[in-house]
Write a protein that holds these residues in place. Structure first.
Motif, PDB file in Angstrom:
ATOM      1  N   ARG A  97       0.824  -1.215   0.000  1.00  0.00           N
ATOM      2  CA  ARG A  97       0.000   0.000   0.000  1.00  0.00           C
ATOM      3  C   ARG A  97       0.863   1.272   0.000  1.00  0.00           C
ATOM      4  O   ARG A  97       0.569   2.222  -0.706  1.00  0.00           O
ATOM      5  CB  ARG A  97      -0.936   0.011   1.194  1.00  0.00           C
ATOM      6  CG  ARG A  97      -1.902   1.168   1.190  1.00  0.00           C
ATOM      7  CD  ARG A  97      -2.976   1.038   2.244  1.00  0.00           C
ATOM      8  NE  ARG A  97      -3.684  -0.234   2.225  1.00  0.00           N
ATOM      9  CZ  ARG A  97      -4.702  -0.514   1.414  1.00  0.00           C
ATOM     10  NH1 ARG A  97      -5.098   0.387   0.549  1.00  0.00           N
ATOM     11  NH2 ARG A  97      -5.315  -1.679   1.474  1.00  0.00           N
ATOM     12  N   ASP A  98       1.943   1.281   0.774  1.00  0.00           N
ATOM     13  CA  ASP A  98       2.808   2.468   0.818  1.00  0.00           C
ATOM     14  C   ASP A  98       3.500   2.706  -0.519  1.00  0.00           C
ATOM     15  O   ASP A  98       3.664   3.855  -0.944  1.00  0.00           O
ATOM     16  CB  ASP A  98       3.847   2.330   1.925  1.00  0.00           C
ATOM     17  CG  ASP A  98       3.239   2.415   3.311  1.00  0.00           C
ATOM     18  OD1 ASP A  98       2.142   3.007   3.431  1.00  0.00           O
ATOM     19  OD2 ASP A  98       3.842   1.872   4.251  1.00  0.00           O
ATOM     20  N   GLN A  99       3.901   1.625  -1.186  1.00  0.00           N
ATOM     21  CA  GLN A  99       4.554   1.778  -2.490  1.00  0.00           C
ATOM     22  C   GLN A  99       3.587   2.319  -3.537  1.00  0.00           C
ATOM     23  O   GLN A  99       3.990   3.101  -4.406  1.00  0.00           O
ATOM     24  CB  GLN A  99       5.148   0.452  -2.979  1.00  0.00           C
ATOM     25  CG  GLN A  99       6.484   0.144  -2.349  1.00  0.00           C
ATOM     26  CD  GLN A  99       6.349  -0.780  -1.155  1.00  0.00           C
ATOM     27  OE1 GLN A  99       5.265  -1.243  -0.855  1.00  0.00           O
ATOM     28  NE2 GLN A  99       7.444  -1.045  -0.481  1.00  0.00           N
ATOM     29  N   VAL A 100       2.322   1.914  -3.460  1.00  0.00           N
ATOM     30  CA  VAL A 100       1.332   2.423  -4.414  1.00  0.00           C
ATOM     31  C   VAL A 100       1.155   3.927  -4.219  1.00  0.00           C
ATOM     32  O   VAL A 100       1.124   4.685  -5.195  1.00  0.00           O
ATOM     33  CB  VAL A 100      -0.016   1.679  -4.265  1.00  0.00           C
ATOM     34  CG1 VAL A 100      -1.098   2.349  -5.082  1.00  0.00           C
ATOM     35  CG2 VAL A 100       0.127   0.233  -4.669  1.00  0.00           C
ATOM     36  N   LEU A 101       1.080   4.367  -2.990  1.00  0.00           N
ATOM     37  CA  LEU A 101       0.923   5.807  -2.733  1.00  0.00           C
ATOM     38  C   LEU A 101       2.155   6.588  -3.193  1.00  0.00           C
ATOM     39  O   LEU A 101       2.037   7.685  -3.734  1.00  0.00           O
ATOM     40  CB  LEU A 101       0.643   6.044  -1.261  1.00  0.00           C
ATOM     41  CG  LEU A 101      -0.687   5.483  -0.752  1.00  0.00           C
ATOM     42  CD1 LEU A 101      -0.822   5.697   0.752  1.00  0.00           C
ATOM     43  CD2 LEU A 101      -1.842   6.123  -1.490  1.00  0.00           C
ATOM     44  N   THR A 102       3.334   6.014  -2.987  1.00  0.00           N
ATOM     45  CA  THR A 102       4.556   6.657  -3.458  1.00  0.00           C
ATOM     46  C   THR A 102       4.572   6.757  -4.971  1.00  0.00           C
ATOM     47  O   THR A 102       4.926   7.805  -5.538  1.00  0.00           O
ATOM     48  CB  THR A 102       5.795   5.877  -2.965  1.00  0.00           C
ATOM     49  OG1 THR A 102       5.788   5.844  -1.544  1.00  0.00           O
ATOM     50  CG2 THR A 102       7.074   6.512  -3.453  1.00  0.00           C
ATOM     51  N   LEU A 103       4.179   5.694  -5.651  1.00  0.00           N
ATOM     52  CA  LEU A 103       4.153   5.711  -7.109  1.00  0.00           C
ATOM     53  C   LEU A 103       3.110   6.686  -7.649  1.00  0.00           C
ATOM     54  O   LEU A 103       3.338   7.347  -8.667  1.00  0.00           O
ATOM     55  CB  LEU A 103       3.897   4.307  -7.650  1.00  0.00           C
ATOM     56  CG  LEU A 103       5.059   3.323  -7.512  1.00  0.00           C
ATOM     57  CD1 LEU A 103       4.642   1.941  -7.964  1.00  0.00           C
ATOM     58  CD2 LEU A 103       6.259   3.798  -8.299  1.00  0.00           C
ATOM     59  N   LEU A 104       1.983   6.803  -6.979  1.00  0.00           N
ATOM     60  CA  LEU A 104       0.978   7.777  -7.400  1.00  0.00           C
ATOM     61  C   LEU A 104       1.477   9.210  -7.222  1.00  0.00           C
ATOM     62  O   LEU A 104       1.234  10.083  -8.068  1.00  0.00           O
ATOM     63  CB  LEU A 104      -0.321   7.571  -6.632  1.00  0.00           C
ATOM     64  CG  LEU A 104      -1.142   6.350  -7.032  1.00  0.00           C
ATOM     65  CD1 LEU A 104      -2.336   6.193  -6.109  1.00  0.00           C
ATOM     66  CD2 LEU A 104      -1.588   6.457  -8.467  1.00  0.00           C
ATOM     67  N   LYS A 105       2.192   9.453  -6.122  1.00  0.00           N
ATOM     68  CA  LYS A 105       2.765  10.785  -5.891  1.00  0.00           C
ATOM     69  C   LYS A 105       3.800  11.121  -6.965  1.00  0.00           C
ATOM     70  O   LYS A 105       3.823  12.240  -7.499  1.00  0.00           O
ATOM     71  CB  LYS A 105       3.386  10.835  -4.497  1.00  0.00           C
ATOM     72  CG  LYS A 105       3.937  12.179  -4.131  1.00  0.00           C
ATOM     73  CD  LYS A 105       4.347  12.301  -2.680  1.00  0.00           C
ATOM     74  CE  LYS A 105       5.079  11.121  -2.132  1.00  0.00           C
ATOM     75  NZ  LYS A 105       5.667  11.373  -0.806  1.00  0.00           N
ATOM     76  N   LEU A 106       4.634  10.150  -7.313  1.00  0.00           N
ATOM     77  CA  LEU A 106       5.618  10.369  -8.368  1.00  0.00           C
ATOM     78  C   LEU A 106       4.953  10.578  -9.730  1.00  0.00           C
ATOM     79  O   LEU A 106       5.408  11.399 -10.523  1.00  0.00           O
ATOM     80  CB  LEU A 106       6.589   9.185  -8.435  1.00  0.00           C
ATOM     81  CG  LEU A 106       7.588   9.082  -7.298  1.00  0.00           C
ATOM     82  CD1 LEU A 106       8.347   7.773  -7.381  1.00  0.00           C
ATOM     83  CD2 LEU A 106       8.545  10.257  -7.317  1.00  0.00           C
ATOM     84  N   THR A 107       3.882   9.835  -9.988  1.00  0.00           N
ATOM     85  CA  THR A 107       3.165  10.002 -11.252  1.00  0.00           C
ATOM     86  C   THR A 107       2.607  11.418 -11.376  1.00  0.00           C
ATOM     87  O   THR A 107       2.711  12.048 -12.428  1.00  0.00           O
ATOM     88  CB  THR A 107       2.027   8.970 -11.362  1.00  0.00           C
ATOM     89  OG1 THR A 107       2.575   7.662 -11.267  1.00  0.00           O
ATOM     90  CG2 THR A 107       1.281   9.107 -12.667  1.00  0.00           C
ATOM     91  N   LEU A 108       2.033  11.939 -10.305  1.00  0.00           N
ATOM     92  CA  LEU A 108       1.507  13.305 -10.337  1.00  0.00           C
ATOM     93  C   LEU A 108       2.617  14.343 -10.493  1.00  0.00           C
ATOM     94  O   LEU A 108       2.448  15.353 -11.184  1.00  0.00           O
ATOM     95  CB  LEU A 108       0.691  13.580  -9.083  1.00  0.00           C
ATOM     96  CG  LEU A 108      -0.639  12.843  -9.004  1.00  0.00           C
ATOM     97  CD1 LEU A 108      -1.319  13.113  -7.659  1.00  0.00           C
ATOM     98  CD2 LEU A 108      -1.543  13.249 -10.144  1.00  0.00           C
ATOM     99  N   ALA A 109       3.761  14.087  -9.862  1.00  0.00           N
ATOM    100  CA  ALA A 109       4.885  15.022  -9.995  1.00  0.00           C
ATOM    101  C   ALA A 109       5.398  15.055 -11.441  1.00  0.00           C
ATOM    102  O   ALA A 109       5.642  16.129 -11.998  1.00  0.00           O
ATOM    103  CB  ALA A 109       6.011  14.620  -9.048  1.00  0.00           C
ATOM    104  N   TYR A 110       5.534  13.888 -12.060  1.00  0.00           N
ATOM    105  CA  TYR A 110       5.999  13.842 -13.446  1.00  0.00           C
ATOM    106  C   TYR A 110       4.948  14.373 -14.413  1.00  0.00           C
ATOM    107  O   TYR A 110       5.283  14.963 -15.436  1.00  0.00           O
ATOM    108  CB  TYR A 110       6.398  12.419 -13.833  1.00  0.00           C
ATOM    109  CG  TYR A 110       7.525  11.858 -13.000  1.00  0.00           C
ATOM    110  CD1 TYR A 110       8.536  12.669 -12.507  1.00  0.00           C
ATOM    111  CD2 TYR A 110       7.587  10.511 -12.687  1.00  0.00           C
ATOM    112  CE1 TYR A 110       9.561  12.164 -11.742  1.00  0.00           C
ATOM    113  CE2 TYR A 110       8.616   9.990 -11.927  1.00  0.00           C
ATOM    114  CZ  TYR A 110       9.597  10.820 -11.451  1.00  0.00           C
ATOM    115  OH  TYR A 110      10.612  10.311 -10.692  1.00  0.00           O
ATOM    116  N   LEU A 111       3.683  14.189 -14.079  1.00  0.00           N
ATOM    117  CA  LEU A 111       2.617  14.730 -14.914  1.00  0.00           C
ATOM    118  C   LEU A 111       2.634  16.257 -14.899  1.00  0.00           C
ATOM    119  O   LEU A 111       2.393  16.896 -15.932  1.00  0.00           O
ATOM    120  CB  LEU A 111       1.260  14.201 -14.443  1.00  0.00           C
ATOM    121  CG  LEU A 111       0.048  14.650 -15.246  1.00  0.00           C
ATOM    122  CD1 LEU A 111       0.124  14.114 -16.670  1.00  0.00           C
ATOM    123  CD2 LEU A 111      -1.222  14.180 -14.567  1.00  0.00           C
TER     124      LEU A 111
END
Length: 100
Positions: free
Chosen positions: A41-55
């Motif tokens: 669950r923590d990795q999914v939230l981290t990946l979503l945060k990174l996706t928004l930053a790159y977007l």
């Protein structure tokens, strides 16, 4: 000079788009199998945060390239947005990935 800035903006938009696709698909796949492996669950939230930053970098670079191509008056503001989102994305990436 502005031609090179346009090329840099397009390159950042393409690079950011590929990062959004790569990291976003990873987040999607981890989120899909979250029921069978809830420890991710923590990795999914981290990946979503990174996706928004790159977007954000992708959108800012795309708008900056569009502003330069159309010779808009706001293209320097868009260039500043590219710098700020790029710096923010770098800092988010550094803090998120160093915590893993």
């Amino acid at each position: 000079m502005l031609r090179y800035l346009f090329i840099l903006d397009v390159a950042l938009a393409v690079l950011g788009g590929s990062m959004v696709i790569g990291v976003g698909v990873s987040a999607l796949l981890l989120g899909w199998y979250l029921d069978s492996a809830p420890e991710y669950r923590d990795q999914v939230l981290t990946l979503l945060k990174l996706t928004l930053a790159y977007l954000s970098v992708t959108v800012a670079a795309g708008l900056a390239a569009w502003g330069l191509r159309g010779k808009r008056r706001w293209h320097w503001l868009a260039q500043a947005a590219v710098l700020l989102t790029g710096l923010g994305s770098y800092l988010i990436s550094l803090t998120s990935l160093s915590a893993q």
